[in-house]
Design a protein around this motif. Structure first.
Motif, PDB file in Angstrom:
ATOM      1  N   GLN A   1       1.367  -1.055  -6.709  1.00 30.38           N
ATOM      2  CA  GLN A   1       0.714  -2.004  -5.811  1.00 30.38           C
ATOM      3  C   GLN A   1      -0.813  -1.960  -5.896  1.00 30.38           C
ATOM      4  OE1 GLN A   1       2.529  -2.696  -1.883  1.00 30.38           O
ATOM      5  NE2 GLN A   1       4.111  -1.241  -2.433  1.00 30.38           N
TER       6      GLN A   1
ATOM      7  N   ASP B   1       2.954  -7.195  -5.277  1.00 32.37           N
ATOM      8  CA  ASP B   1       3.251  -7.165  -3.850  1.00 32.37           C
ATOM      9  C   ASP B   1       4.403  -6.199  -3.596  1.00 32.37           C
ATOM     10  OD1 ASP B   1       5.717  -8.505  -4.375  1.00 32.37           O
ATOM     11  OD2 ASP B   1       4.728 -10.447  -4.229  1.00 32.37           O
ATOM     12  N   ALA B   2       4.708  -5.955  -2.306  1.00 30.21           N
ATOM     13  CA  ALA B   2       5.706  -4.941  -1.953  1.00 30.21           C
ATOM     14  C   ALA B   2       7.079  -5.267  -2.536  1.00 30.21           C
ATOM     15  CB  ALA B   2       5.788  -4.804  -0.435  1.00 30.21           C
TER      16      ALA B   2
ATOM     17  N   ALA C   1       7.088  -4.670  -6.348  1.00 29.06           N
ATOM     18  CA  ALA C   1       7.040  -3.227  -6.575  1.00 29.06           C
ATOM     19  C   ALA C   1       8.415  -2.607  -6.346  1.00 29.06           C
ATOM     20  CB  ALA C   1       5.998  -2.584  -5.651  1.00 29.06           C
TER      21      ALA C   1
END
Length: 481
Positions: A290, A296-297, A300
């Motif tokens: 990240q 982005d989460a 990831a």
């Protein structure tokens, strides 16, 4: 505990696995949310370490107390109390206005979490009395960790991107409530035949040891040298105090006689090594994906999915291997795979290429998937059933100590390497020593798996169990106290 039907035993196993699911899911989801928390709460790298280690530290300090308390006053009662506290702590975490509050509320979560996994494992151990059936049950238990690792990054990524990081704590509320109601209805009460007395001095020494050691490691890159040395001195004094005080008690918090069993000692150190590798692996991977790659989460989480899926697939296979052939083969597979993964990142900078990054994640997931079942089964199978709660708590404590130290040490090494530079400019080079630590932890799993699973090791386990059940030994301990 009365003899239950097979269907009832499986239902108890499912309920106990639910507690492991919410605790494990909470950890994996939290790792994906770390960069979002860092931006929202203006947290330093040390602050991110504390959001993880505040939980694992309290958990490690209280697990043995929870295990012995459950053996004394009732496992079902303590398990239900843990579910309530964990849910309340999760709600408070979702409302935290700043980093300090979040760390404090994570500690509340941990108090509840300390009453869940070791107590659930004690319930499972006393429910599944046949060794082969117990090994398979533990394999299913280990597979739940794989499920949480597979689902955690995806669920966490979706929640962080769509609602925000606070929502990651909400998922614990309905699951915790359902587990509470099912436990009340279907899990029978059980306790040890002879109640163990509390050990407040031993408990305080454990808290002093773990707390001072973790604080010294995390704050070492920025704290004065004198302060770090003083905290290290406190940790050493607490350790020496435990080694001197605990053998003198009739019913100690930590029964040091357990460690005369080579398989039990091996399982304990293996748990510390494996979970130190896991804590460091997740911490490094999350920050890299990240903060360096700029994902982005959710994306990831998708990159980490190969590791999680291998954990999920391999855990039940490991349980069957332990039940049929013993713990040696799963531990050797785990050690080789985890070592190879760490070396791939440390020596060949695997994170810089997509193919090698995926291979590194697959290898680590393969190794970690094989390590859980032999640890748990070895820790509890050679001990008297009356002390199953304490034995399971020691194994669970070792896991949390490992994860706490892994995040603390690897985070400190990373912070020292990055210094004033940005993540993107210096992360790979700064992380190289940390990846060597991960590889060393994997190698420790390999060596311990080879050394502590032979015939001589089983003989030490049998002698230890016999001594623990011997009236003469108990009488001598009573005289010492």
């Amino acid at each position: 505990m009365p003899e239950l039907s097979r269907r009832h035993r499986l239902l108890v196993l499912a309920i106990c696995c639910t507690s492991l699911l919410i605790v494990s899911l909470d950890n994996t989801v939290l790792n994906v949310a770390l960069p979002s928390m860092q931006r929202d709460l203006d947290a330093s790298l040390a602050g991110l370490q504390w959001t993880i280690d505040a939980y694992t530290l309290v958990l490690a300090a209280l697990l043995m107390l929870a295990g012995s308390t459950a053996d004394r006053i009732g496992r079902k009662r303590v398990f239900m109390a843990g579910l309530v506290l964990f849910a309340v702590g999760s709600l408070l975490c979702s409302l935290a206005p700043n980093l300090e509050s979040l760390v404090a509320f994570r500690m509340v979560q941990a108090v509840g979490g300390s009453m869940l996994n070791p107590v659930a494992m004690s319930i499972i151990t006393n429910t599944f009395t046949d060794p082969r059936e117990r090994a398979r049950a533990i394999g299913i238990w280990g597979a739940v960790v794989g499920i949480s690792m597979a689902a955690g990054p995806i669920i966490g990524g979706l929640l962080v991107e769509s609602v925000g990081w606070r929502s990651i704590f909400w998922i614990n509320l309905p699951v915790g409530l359902a587990a509470l109601l099912l436990t009340w209805r279907y899990v029978p009460e059980s306790r040890a035949p002879k109640a163990r007395r509390p050990d407040p001095i031993g408990q305080l020494l454990v808290i002093a040891l773990l707390g001072s050691l973790t604080y010294a490691i995390i704050e070492a890159p920025t704290a004065p040298v004198a302060e770090t040395l003083a905290l290290a001195g406190v940790a050493l004094a607490a350790l020496l105090g435990l080694l001197r005080y605990e053998p003198r008690r009739a019913e100690p918090l930590i029964d040091l006689r357990f460690f005369r069993s080579a398989p039990f000692s091996g399982a304990t150190v293996t748990a510390v090594s494996a979970f130190a590798a896991l804590g460091g692996f997740l911490f490094l991977s999350t920050l890299y994906l990240q903060n360096v790659r700029g994902l982005d989460a959710l994306h990831a989480g998708l990159w980490m999915l190969p590791m999680a899926l291998l954990c999920f697939v391999c855990a039940p296979i490991a349980g069957r291997l332990v039940g049929g052939r013993g713990p040696r083969l799963p531990l050797l597979i785990a050690g080789v795979a985890m070592t190879a993964s760490g070396v791939l990142f440390a020596a060949f900078e695997a994170e810089t290429e997509n193919v090698t990054l995926v291979i590194g994640y697959v290898l680590f997931g393969l190794g970690f998937g094989f390590v859980n079942a032999p640890i748990t089964n070895t820790a509890v199978s050679g001990m008297p059933r009356a002390q199953a709660g304490v034995a399971a708590a020691v194994a669970s404590t070792s896991r949390q100590i490992g994860q706490t130290l892994g995040v603390a040490v690897i985070g400190a090494v990373l912070a020292a390497g990055i210094g004033s530079s940005s993540y993107a400019d210096s992360f790979v080079a700064a992380a190289r020593p940390a990846w060597w630590i991960v590889a060393a932890c994997g190698f420790a799993v390999l060596v311990l798996g080879a050394l502590t699973t032979g015939a001589w090791a089983r003989e030490t386990a049998a002698r230890t169990a016999k001594r623990l059940e011997s009236p003469e030994v108990r009488d001598a301990a009573s005289l010492r106290s």
